[in-house]
Design an enzyme around this catalytic site. Structure first.
Site, PDB file in Angstrom:
ATOM      1  N   HIS A 292       0.848  -1.189   0.000  1.00  0.00           N
ATOM      2  CA  HIS A 292       0.000   0.000   0.000  1.00  0.00           C
ATOM      3  C   HIS A 292       0.882   1.238   0.000  1.00  0.00           C
ATOM      4  CE1 HIS A 292      -1.963   3.245   2.498  1.00  0.00           C
ATOM      5  NE2 HIS A 292      -2.850   3.112   1.529  1.00  0.00           N
ATOM      6  N   SER A 293       0.484   2.262  -0.763  1.00  0.00           N
ATOM      7  CA  SER A 293       1.180   3.541  -0.772  1.00  0.00           C
ATOM      8  C   SER A 293       2.631   3.339  -1.200  1.00  0.00           C
ATOM      9  CB  SER A 293       1.063   4.208   0.608  1.00  0.00           C
ATOM     10  OG  SER A 293       1.485   5.552   0.584  1.00  0.00           O
ATOM     11  N   LEU A 294       3.593   3.815  -0.430  1.00  0.00           N
ATOM     12  CA  LEU A 294       5.003   3.602  -0.742  1.00  0.00           C
ATOM     13  C   LEU A 294       5.306   2.121  -0.918  1.00  0.00           C
ATOM     14  CD1 LEU A 294       8.041   4.395  -0.899  1.00  0.00           C
ATOM     15  CD2 LEU A 294       8.036   4.462   1.605  1.00  0.00           C
TER      16      LEU A 294
END
Length: 413
Positions: free
Chosen positions: A264-266
């Site tokens: 998720h995300s980074l």
């Protein structure tokens, strides 16, 4: 274990392990379910060592199932050819042919909502331990105790799930820990933010004159030194390099397994960069756009990157590339999230148009995706019979940082 060896020797052994593609993972029939268990946790110490911890089976519940489908991926024929092409590009800015092997491998069935929901929960658990209140424990999941997250581990983290027959490994990578959006605080905040600003900014997080940059490549106005930018991403302790080492450790532990990457995300962007390096199936949730980072890292481009699937919604400004500027939510928190071009294909939930969501960085949380987006089938005119939006290739003509001038500017003034 490889992580106990010096970095250079780890790289060499990892390359040797990577050379053997003569026996690819067995291809399963389409939509064959796999049964997984949580086997390991991983973390990064402040001296850039990858830590693995086995999960005690006594703390695990029954296995859980996940639907699969065959996908085509492209893998370099050898590590030598891949690294030779990358080094030639880095040193001379010249391309070199890399021979790719196309293979059909079992990957997660991203056409099914339940599969995405399961992967999203596995991704969310990368932020926490099995004893915490925010650990997802739906029926059939495995529990663990927080081994592997030692007090001196301040970088890339996650969990490793393995199918019962050892044929498939799922590497779940934690995203940015930032209390203002998701993931809370903790010891990884500083390194997470550094990697965000290096990977997803146009020029060292130079958003305005008051900003402290994360590298010294800005050369005044809208000029940025390209060689300097590329060198800034090559550090051995930065997350891409650590992630490659982590992947090689997993191939050492499970030499015949098919490896999936999620995050998720980074963590999703890192999963994509590692996945394009090794040709591994990827599902990334709400990930910042990583195509520019892949170019700056000089990763040889395979014939197709459709083994990478991004899942995000239009109310989240981070994957949409609109959380930009000094006064944006990202800018006010010190994050320069300026890219908007993704690798692979995108499952884009148009929550602004169809659900009336407002654009808000607080919708970036993986919990929002689990509880509000993937909790029921997606319904949209023209996509009847589907449980999720159709996955489509990202815009091939997409250009990041078009208002910057990149070149060799250092030493000219």
């Amino acid at each position: 274990m490889l992580n106990l060896l010096p970095a250079t020797l780890r790289f060499l052994l990892g390359s040797i392990l990577w050379l053997d593609f003569s026996q690819p993972p067995a291809v399963l029939p389409a939509r064959t379910p796999l049964s997984f268990q949580l086997r390991h946790e991983h973390a990064l110490t402040n001296d850039s060592r990858v830590i693995f911890s086995d999960v005690d089976p006594s703390f695990a519940a029954d296995s859980f199932l996940m639907s699969t489908s065959n996908i085509q991926t492209h893998r370099p024929q050898s590590a030598k050819a891949f690294h030779s092409a990358r080094l030639r590009s880095i040193r001379y800015d010249q391309s070199e042919q890399v021979l790719w092997d196309a293979a059909d491998v079992p990957g997660p069935n991203v056409e099914e909502r339940e599969t995405l929901l399961t992967l999203a929960k596995m991704t969310s658990n990368a932020y926490t331990s099995s004893t915490a209140s925010d650990w997802y424990t739906p029926e059939g999941w495995n529990k663990s105790i927080p081994f592997g997250w030692e007090p001196d581990a301040d970088g890339i983290r996650g969990h490793i799930f393995v199918s019962d027959d050892n044929s498939t490994v799922v590497l779940s990578i934690k995203g940015t820990s930032a209390g203002w959006i998701t993931g809370g605080g903790g010891p990884t905040v500083r390194k997470d933010k550094l990697n965000d600003n290096l990977l997803f900014s146009c020029c060292c997080a130079r958003v305005g004159p008051s900003w402290s940059t994360v590298c010294d490549c800005h050369q005044g106005g809208s000029k940025c030194d390209q060689d300097c930018l590329e060198r800034s991403l090559m550090g051995e302790n930065l997350y891409y390099s650590v992630g490659v080492n982590l992947y090689n450790n997993i191939t050492y532990l499970y030499p015949h397994a098919n490896i999936w990457l999620i995050g998720h995300s980074l963590g999703g962007s890192l999963a994509s960069l590692i996945g394009v390096t090794f040709g591994a199936p990827v599902v990334a949730f709400e990930a910042p756009s990583e195509k520019l980072a892949a170019t700056r890292l000089h990763l040889p481009s395979p014939p197709s990157t459709q083994h990478i699937t991004h899942v995000f919604h239009t109310a989240d400004p981070i994957p949409m590339g609109t959380c930009t500027g000094i006064y944006s939510s990202c800018g006010l928190a010190g994050y320069a999230m300026e890219t908007h071009c993704h690798l692979g294909k995108v499952i884009r939930y148009d929550t602004v148009t169809h659900l009336g969501w407002s654009v808000d960085v607080r919708t970036h949380s993986i919990v929002q995706i689990i509880d509000r987006l993937l909790s029921e089938d997606w319904t949209q005119e023209g996509q009847e019979g589907r449980t999720v939006p159709e996955a489509k290739a990202d815009d091939e003509d997409c250009v990041d940082c078009f208002n910057w001038e990149f070149g060799s500017f250092k030493g000219l003034s």
